[in-house]
Design a protein around this motif. Structure first.
Motif, mmCIF file in Angstrom:
data_model
loop_
_atom_site.group_PDB
_atom_site.id
_atom_site.type_symbol
_atom_site.label_atom_id
_atom_site.label_comp_id
_atom_site.label_asym_id
_atom_site.label_seq_id
_atom_site.Cartn_x
_atom_site.Cartn_y
_atom_site.Cartn_z
ATOM 1 N N THR A 1 0.840 -1.202 0.000
ATOM 2 C CA THR A 1 0.000 0.000 0.000
ATOM 3 C C THR A 1 0.874 1.251 0.000
ATOM 4 O OG1 THR A 1 -0.115 0.043 2.425
ATOM 5 C CG2 THR A 1 -1.794 -1.232 1.264
ATOM 6 N N ASN A 2 0.220 2.384 -0.236
ATOM 7 C CA ASN A 2 0.960 3.647 -0.330
ATOM 8 C C ASN A 2 1.733 3.992 0.928
ATOM 9 O OD1 ASN A 2 0.546 4.475 -2.963
ATOM 10 N ND2 ASN A 2 -1.376 5.512 -2.507
ATOM 11 N N ASN A 3 1.237 3.568 2.084
ATOM 12 C CA ASN A 3 1.889 3.959 3.338
ATOM 13 C C ASN A 3 2.791 2.860 3.902
ATOM 14 O OD1 ASN A 3 -0.106 2.191 4.066
ATOM 15 N ND2 ASN A 3 -1.082 3.532 5.590
ATOM 16 N N GLU A 4 3.322 2.016 2.989
ATOM 17 C CA GLU A 4 4.320 1.031 3.365
ATOM 18 C C GLU A 4 5.593 1.265 2.560
ATOM 19 O OE1 GLU A 4 2.843 -3.239 4.003
ATOM 20 O OE2 GLU A 4 1.375 -2.415 2.609
ATOM 21 N N ILE A 5 6.721 0.813 3.096
ATOM 22 C CA ILE A 5 7.957 0.848 2.328
ATOM 23 C C ILE A 5 7.753 0.022 1.051
ATOM 24 C CG2 ILE A 5 10.365 0.106 2.261
ATOM 25 C CD1 ILE A 5 10.603 0.818 5.182
ATOM 26 N N GLY A 6 8.058 0.623 -0.086
ATOM 27 C CA GLY A 6 7.790 0.014 -1.383
ATOM 28 C C GLY A 6 6.498 0.506 -1.997
ATOM 29 N N GLY A 7 5.730 1.269 -1.238
ATOM 30 C CA GLY A 7 4.443 1.756 -1.724
ATOM 31 C C GLY A 7 4.584 2.867 -2.749
ATOM 32 N N GLY A 8 3.434 3.268 -3.279
ATOM 33 C CA GLY A 8 3.447 4.285 -4.324
ATOM 34 C C GLY A 8 4.195 3.824 -5.551
ATOM 35 N N GLN A 9 4.043 2.520 -5.861
ATOM 36 C CA GLN A 9 4.767 1.921 -7.002
ATOM 37 C C GLN A 9 6.281 2.087 -6.837
ATOM 38 O OE1 GLN A 9 2.645 4.028 -10.233
ATOM 39 N NE2 GLN A 9 1.923 2.000 -10.872
ATOM 40 N N ARG A 10 6.768 1.727 -5.633
ATOM 41 C CA ARG A 10 8.201 1.731 -5.294
ATOM 42 C C ARG A 10 8.752 3.147 -5.144
ATOM 43 N NH1 ARG A 10 11.026 -3.536 -7.602
ATOM 44 N NH2 ARG A 10 9.229 -4.805 -8.132
ATOM 45 N N ARG A 11 7.911 4.051 -4.699
ATOM 46 C CA ARG A 11 8.357 5.428 -4.492
ATOM 47 C C ARG A 11 8.607 5.763 -3.027
ATOM 48 N NH1 ARG A 11 4.371 6.471 -8.705
ATOM 49 N NH2 ARG A 11 5.286 7.623 -10.466
ATOM 50 N N ARG A 12 8.329 4.851 -2.111
ATOM 51 C CA ARG A 12 8.485 5.132 -0.685
ATOM 52 C C ARG A 12 9.495 4.148 -0.089
ATOM 53 N NH1 ARG A 12 4.798 8.050 -2.839
ATOM 54 N NH2 ARG A 12 2.593 7.902 -2.318
ATOM 55 N N PHE A 13 10.628 4.659 0.369
ATOM 56 C CA PHE A 13 11.626 3.790 0.987
ATOM 57 C C PHE A 13 12.694 4.645 1.674
ATOM 58 C CE2 PHE A 13 12.437 4.136 -3.631
ATOM 59 C CZ PHE A 13 13.671 4.767 -3.658
ATOM 60 N N PRO A 14 13.448 4.072 2.590
ATOM 61 C CA PRO A 14 14.540 4.816 3.222
ATOM 62 C C PRO A 14 15.548 5.286 2.177
ATOM 63 C CG PRO A 14 14.090 2.779 4.419
ATOM 64 C CD PRO A 14 13.326 2.700 3.131
ATOM 65 N N VAL A 15 16.005 6.496 2.324
ATOM 66 C CA VAL A 15 16.883 7.140 1.341
ATOM 67 C C VAL A 15 18.332 7.058 1.810
ATOM 68 C CG1 VAL A 15 17.535 9.369 0.337
ATOM 69 C CG2 VAL A 15 15.114 8.697 0.482
ATOM 70 N N LEU A 16 19.181 6.469 1.002
ATOM 71 C CA LEU A 16 20.608 6.490 1.311
ATOM 72 C C LEU A 16 21.104 7.930 1.188
ATOM 73 C CD1 LEU A 16 23.014 4.444 1.852
ATOM 74 C CD2 LEU A 16 23.614 4.846 -0.541
ATOM 75 N N LYS A 17 21.693 8.433 2.253
ATOM 76 C CA LYS A 17 22.079 9.846 2.243
ATOM 77 C C LYS A 17 23.584 10.066 2.076
ATOM 78 C CE LYS A 17 21.942 10.230 7.346
ATOM 79 N NZ LYS A 17 21.240 10.895 8.468
ATOM 80 N N LYS A 18 24.322 9.005 1.794
ATOM 81 C CA LYS A 18 25.770 9.146 1.629
ATOM 82 C C LYS A 18 26.146 10.051 0.458
ATOM 83 C CE LYS A 18 26.898 4.600 3.574
ATOM 84 N NZ LYS A 18 27.485 3.259 3.305
ATOM 85 N N PHE A 19 25.256 10.167 -0.525
ATOM 86 C CA PHE A 19 25.582 10.934 -1.726
ATOM 87 C C PHE A 19 24.745 12.203 -1.866
ATOM 88 C CE2 PHE A 19 26.253 6.374 -2.860
ATOM 89 C CZ PHE A 19 27.643 6.410 -2.846
ATOM 90 N N LEU A 20 23.870 12.492 -0.919
ATOM 91 C CA LEU A 20 23.040 13.687 -1.033
ATOM 92 C C LEU A 20 23.919 14.924 -1.161
ATOM 93 C CD1 LEU A 20 20.125 13.023 1.479
ATOM 94 C CD2 LEU A 20 20.185 12.663 -0.990
ATOM 95 N N ASP A 21 23.477 15.869 -1.972
ATOM 96 C CA ASP A 21 24.328 17.007 -2.314
ATOM 97 C C ASP A 21 23.527 18.304 -2.269
ATOM 98 O OD1 ASP A 21 26.148 18.801 -3.352
ATOM 99 O OD2 ASP A 21 26.894 17.433 -4.885
ATOM 100 N N PRO A 22 23.388 18.897 -1.082
ATOM 101 C CA PRO A 22 22.624 20.147 -0.961
ATOM 102 C C PRO A 22 23.397 21.374 -1.424
ATOM 103 C CG PRO A 22 23.539 19.515 1.158
ATOM 104 C CD PRO A 22 23.875 18.404 0.222
ATOM 105 N N LEU A 23 24.630 21.179 -1.894
ATOM 106 C CA LEU A 23 25.446 22.311 -2.334
ATOM 107 C C LEU A 23 25.492 22.441 -3.852
ATOM 108 C CD1 LEU A 23 28.447 21.983 0.156
ATOM 109 C CD2 LEU A 23 26.326 23.277 0.423
ATOM 110 N N ARG A 24 24.587 21.725 -4.550
ATOM 111 C CA ARG A 24 24.506 21.875 -6.000
ATOM 112 C C ARG A 24 24.101 23.297 -6.367
ATOM 113 N NH1 ARG A 24 20.144 19.104 -7.509
ATOM 114 N NH2 ARG A 24 19.494 18.978 -5.339
ATOM 115 N N ILE A 25 24.294 23.651 -7.631
ATOM 116 C CA ILE A 25 24.080 25.041 -8.032
ATOM 117 C C ILE A 25 22.611 25.411 -8.153
ATOM 118 C CG2 ILE A 25 26.313 25.220 -9.193
ATOM 119 C CD1 ILE A 25 24.869 24.768 -11.852
ATOM 120 N N SER A 26 21.715 24.396 -8.275
ATOM 121 C CA SER A 26 20.281 24.690 -8.380
ATOM 122 C C SER A 26 19.496 23.436 -8.019
ATOM 123 C CB SER A 26 19.902 25.143 -9.795
ATOM 124 O OG SER A 26 19.984 24.050 -10.701
ATOM 125 N N VAL A 27 18.198 23.593 -7.790
ATOM 126 C CA VAL A 27 17.377 22.459 -7.369
ATOM 127 C C VAL A 27 17.272 21.393 -8.453
ATOM 128 C CG1 VAL A 27 16.023 23.786 -5.713
ATOM 129 C CG2 VAL A 27 15.242 23.633 -8.085
#
Length: 547
Positions: A387-413
């Protein structure tokens, strides 16, 4: 071979100052020839710098991520993986030599190998350089050549092997056995690099003696040379000034990239003029949080391609009561940046908008919470009844996000060009290599000691004692679990499963998307069809069996 032809007029050379602050500088050498320009000190330095550029076409790029992260026990396709490139994870009949990702990796590394060959063969005759400088330049090129070949043999098995520069077009190729490439190429190259490179580079990001020892430790572990692997990894631990970063989460602080744990990383930069396509790994592990009515796309949360989703195995791998690596590796809470309504309640900017947990939550609590409450009921994350409110829900759009590569210092959104460095070798891996190699030698107490150093760093404050393991706890499953907890998403898992002979069994057990299809054929990737088509000796250069 077409892909190992030097095209001097097309090369953008990296500057001597190989750092985040000043990575690329064009030199007007389009009219120069290899014979004239590479015979000068500046020319051979630029030739070496051009070899480094091939790293940026692999580390942090989508093709490399697809060939190292999914299709394992830890990651399967997220929504973006299913809709854009499902065949690699699924090992489907559509995964063939025509696949653009395998073609890109193959071409890139052979370009890099030929460039390295040019440096290695031409540097000895350059006048105006000391023998020490010549050997350093050759050592860096041989480190890079070893790394390129190491990826190629792991991905494709027997491949074309040459240590000679190709100046013109070649139309023949031969499949050299993997063992020969290790024995005559990869290992001697790294041994030369160890003997001739400085312990610390003058310019951060260049290959070093320490990086060469660390890479050779990984190579020897892959080859099953346990004594050599432990010796090399232990020496990296003891002989340099590397230290494990504490707490674990700080290892991934984008403002602390050049930290004490990094042995060697591929450099990116904040300058859009020199960053090229950048490190794009930030795109691939992220959920589409903008489906939430209170969050719009912003720099802090990133741009979501949703390629890779954790499997049930990865979600359950961490004891979150004592191991900080879950919290340090995964983003599970998103905050609103716009006013909106969730479950009939008003949500303001700064309020929790999404909360992802790894345990079941009662339906009434989920439906009454003033945020999306995404829970985990241990159903296969890719199942059709999620279902939408489970991990894997929303057609595999909901899950824990690996944050090792997140980059908030990019030049734009919307920017895909990340500026975060890509860590290739770090100290924690050396403890894991030494621990596994000691266990393979039946040195169980020593093995546990190595692993406990990593686990102590990973412990939540006050839980250090509970995180310790004994000699009796060490077995192959533990080793793979511990490497998974420490190195999740860092591009080593497919290689780990392959080298330990567990790729087929663990994928069948833990990755239900891939389980029906994976077979012996998939222990290597298909040779690019473009390569097969262009050789004039196809009897000596055939496709890998089963493709």
């Amino acid at each position: 071979m077409k892909n190992i032809t030097i095209l001097l007029s097309a090369i953008l050379f990296i500057s001597e100052l190989f750092s985040c602050q000043d990575v690329l500088k064009e030199n007007p050498v389009g009219l120069a020839s290899a014979d004239s320009y590479y015979s000068t000190p500046n020319g051979i330095r630029d030739a070496l710098n051009a070899t480094y550029t091939r790293l940026r076409v692999f580390y942090g790029r989508e093709d490399a991520c697809f060939l190292t992260v999914p299709g394992t026990d830890m990651y399967t396709n997220g929504f973006g993986g299913v809709t854009n490139h499902p065949a690699i994870n699924d090992y489907s009949v559509n995964f063939l030599g025509t696949d653009g990702f395998v073609t890109s990796v193959w071409n890139n590394f052979y370009i890099g190998i030929n460039q390295a060959n040019a440096v290695i063969s031409r540097a000895p005759t350059v006048t105006g350089l000391s023998e020490t400088d010549k050997n350093r330049i050759i050592g860096e090129a041989r480190f890079l050549r070893a790394l390129f070949y190491f990826h190629l043999v792991q991905q494709f098995g027997d491949v074309h092997f040459t240590q000679n520069e190709s100046v013109g077009i070649q139309t023949t190729a031969k499949r050299t056995p993997v063992a020969t490439i290790y024995e005559q190429g990869i290992i001697p190259d790294l041994q030369f690099a160890i003997a001739n490179l400085p312990a610390k580079a003058t310019n951060y990001g260049r290959a070093t003696k320490a990086a060469s020892e660390a890479l050779l430790a990984r190579v020897q572990l892959t080859r099953g040379n346990w004594v050599e692997a432990e010796t090399l990894a232990s020496n990296v631990i003891k002989s340099y000034n590397f230290q494990l970063v504490k707490p674990y989460a700080n290892l991934w602080d984008i403002n602390n990239e050049q930290n004490a744990e990094v042995i060697w990383s591929v450099q990116y930069t904040s300058d859009p003029l020199t960053n090229g396509d950048g490190n794009q790994a930030h795109l691939f592990f992220l959920i589409d949080y903008t489906q939430n009515p209170t969050i719009t796309r912003d720099l802090a949360n990133g741009r979501a391609y949703q390629r890779f989703m954790p499997t049930n195995y990865l979600i359950k791998l961490f004891d979150q009561t004592k191991d900080s690596r879950w919290e340090g590796s995964f983003k599970t809470v998103f905050f609103a940046n716009a006013k909106g309504t969730i479950n009939g309640k008003t949500v303001m900017p700064g309020d929790t908008a999404i909360k992802i947990v790894t345990y079941p939550v009662p339906d009434d609590l989920q439906s009454s919470a003033p945020y999306w409450y995404i829970d985990f009921n241990d159903k296969w994350v890719g199942a059709s009844n999620i279902t939408n409110n489970e991990i894997g829900g929303g057609q595999r759009r909901r899950f824990p996000v690996l944050k090792k590569f997140l980059d908030p210092l990019r030049i734009s959104v919307n920017a895909v060009e990340g500026r975060r460095d890509f860590i290739v070798l770090r100290l924690a891996e050396m403890y894991l290599i030494a621990g596994e190699a000691a266990w393979r030698q039946n040195k169980l107490a020593e093995s546990a000691t190595y692993f406990n150093v990593v686990r102590t760093r990973a412990a939540i404050a006050g839980k250090e004692k509970e995180m310790q393991v004994s000699a009796a706890d060490i077995n192959l499953d533990f080793i793979l679990d511990e490497r998974g907890r420490e190195l999740a998403g860092e591009g080593q898992r497919w290689y780990d499963l392959k080298r330990t002979g567990t790729l087929l069994t663990r994928v069948k057990q833990y990755n239900l998307d891939a389980a029906p299809n994976i077979k012996e054929t998939h222990l290597v990737r298909p040779i690019p069809q473009t390569q097969i088509d262009r050789v004039t000796n196809p009897a000596e250069f055939s496709q890998n069996p089963g493709y």
